[in-house]
Write an enzyme that holds these catalytic residues in place. Structure first.
Site, PDB file in Angstrom:
ATOM      1  CE1 TYR A 196      15.810 -33.475  -5.761  1.00  0.00           C
ATOM      2  CE2 TYR A 196      17.043 -31.712  -4.690  1.00  0.00           C
ATOM      3  CZ  TYR A 196      16.002 -32.134  -5.511  1.00  0.00           C
ATOM      4  OH  TYR A 196      15.166 -31.211  -6.084  1.00  0.00           O
ATOM      5  CE  LYS A 248      -8.354 -53.054  -2.184  1.00  0.00           C
ATOM      6  NZ  LYS A 248      -9.483 -52.710  -3.040  1.00  0.00           N
ATOM      7  CG  ASP A 250     -15.168 -51.870  -5.736  1.00  0.00           C
ATOM      8  OD1 ASP A 250     -15.008 -52.159  -4.549  1.00  0.00           O
ATOM      9  OD2 ASP A 250     -14.862 -50.776  -6.215  1.00  0.00           O
TER      10      ASP A 250
END
Length: 372
Positions: free
Chosen positions: A19, A74, A142
């Site tokens: 950081y 998924k 899909d």
């Protein structure tokens, strides 16, 4: 799911690098050359799994919140099988313009976009527009995940049956997202377009129908050279292969018209269009989408390796050649001695699959020149 650092944060020096103040140097480097974001941050290995909840599994339009468990699952599969970090994003809109705008705005955070469970025909337009806009791979699983595994499975089924893919008469029951993509993928992979008949809920797609949306009309022009009309029984008469991606039930009277010794892929989940016990009476090779029967047509064979390969190559899109390469890699995982009527695709847990798919997809991306 959780988020975990890939480097230790055990000392003040570690923290200063991860950081402030160290992070400022990385920001400045990327500001000077934005392509470095893929190398210096997780963007080069991260995928957004995006849905609007409109077509979730076999559950239908259940909305974004109820879709989250599927998107989480998924993302876990991406990590487990492809080593790809994935973030589930469920959008509270089903307006295509809004979905395209939101995903476009989110895209700088990711190396790829996996569209998931978005209903047809909106999914076709959304994917096309994002592909045209974004400099990273966009993939509607899909459609294409299913299609890639079906092509791999049918190639191996043809090998087992001693047939050639291009000689098979094929019936595709279903003209939604999966049905359209399966048909196009089979043609790209060597099937004879004229010998494929596609059906929607009103029967065979053919050039004489005036009730077809643009996607179906394009498919009708490409397929069914014999102009077969009517219902599934008409389409199956003399057919070698039935691919079900529609749900519903296909009766035995229609199946009885098929040529003997062919293949039935009944892929609706959780209830196949034809129960495997019945399908085996009319076909030598039977596949489903379920894990409790042989020959599971499972998208997990495709998408982790596809994105792994695309990210590794720095691909800007996923081409048809990359999809066919993925299907070929899946099919070839099984050596000749491993193939049988009950084993035409590898197990979803086979550790050979994702690396083979990734290598084939990356090579195809380089061959196609679709690289950053």
């Amino acid at each position: 799911m959780s988020v975990q650092s890939s480097v230790p944060l055990a000392t003040r020096e570690d923290l200063a690098l991860a950081y402030t103040p160290g992070v400022a140097q990385v920001c400045e480097a990327i500001a000077a050359d934005e392509s470095l974001v893929h190398e210096l941050t997780w963007v080069g290995r991260a995928v957004a799994v995006v849905t609007d909840g409109s077509a979730v599994l076999g559950l239908g339009n259940i909305g974004p919140r109820a879709a989250m468990p599927v998107m989480e699952g998924k993302a876990v599969l991406f990590k487990q099988f492809g080593g790809v970090d994935a973030v589930p994003i469920c959008l509270d809109t089903q307006d295509p313009d809004e979905i395209v705008a939101i995903v476009t705005a989110l895209a700088p955070s990711f190396g790829g976009i996996n569209l998931e469970d978005i209903s047809a025909p909106r999914c076709f337009d959304i994917e096309r527009r994002l592909e045209a806009t974004l400099p990273i791979p966009v993939f509607h699983d899909d459609q294409h995940g299913t299609a890639i595994v079906v092509l791999a499975a049918l190639r191996n089924a043809a090998r087992v049956l001693g047939r050639r893919l291009g000689d098979l008469r094929i019936v595709v029951s279903g003209a939604g997202a999966a049905g359209v993509a399966v048909t196009k993928m089979l043609i790209s992979g060597g099937a004879d377009a004229g010998e494929i008949v596609v059906l929607d809920s009103r029967g065979c797609l053919h050039g004489g129908r005036g009730d077809l949306n643009p996607e179906k009309a394009a498919l009708a022009a490409l397929t069914n050279a014999g102009g077969i009309t009517g219902d599934i029984a008409n389409a199956l008469r003399g057919a070698d292969v039935l691919i079900g991606v529609s749900g519903g039930t296909i009766g035995e009277a229609a199946l009885a018209g098929m040529s003997p010794g062919g293949a039935i892929f009944a892929l609706a989940n959780p209830t196949p269009e034809v129960h495997p016990d019945i399908a085996s009476r009319y076909a030598a090779v039977v596949a489903t989408g379920r894990s409790d029967f042989p020959n599971q047509i499972n998208n997990v064979l495709a998408f982790p390796g596809i994105f792994r390969g695309a990210l590794d190559a720095g691909a800007t899109r996923i081409t048809d050649d990359m999809k066919v390469a993925a299907a070929t890699a899946i099919a070839e995982v099984l050596a000749e001695g491993e193939l049988s009527t009950g084993a035409i695709v590898p197990s979803a847990l086979d550790p050979r699959v994702a690396p083979a798919v990734a290598a084939a997809v990356a090579a195809a991306a380089r061959r196609n020149g679709v690289l950053r």
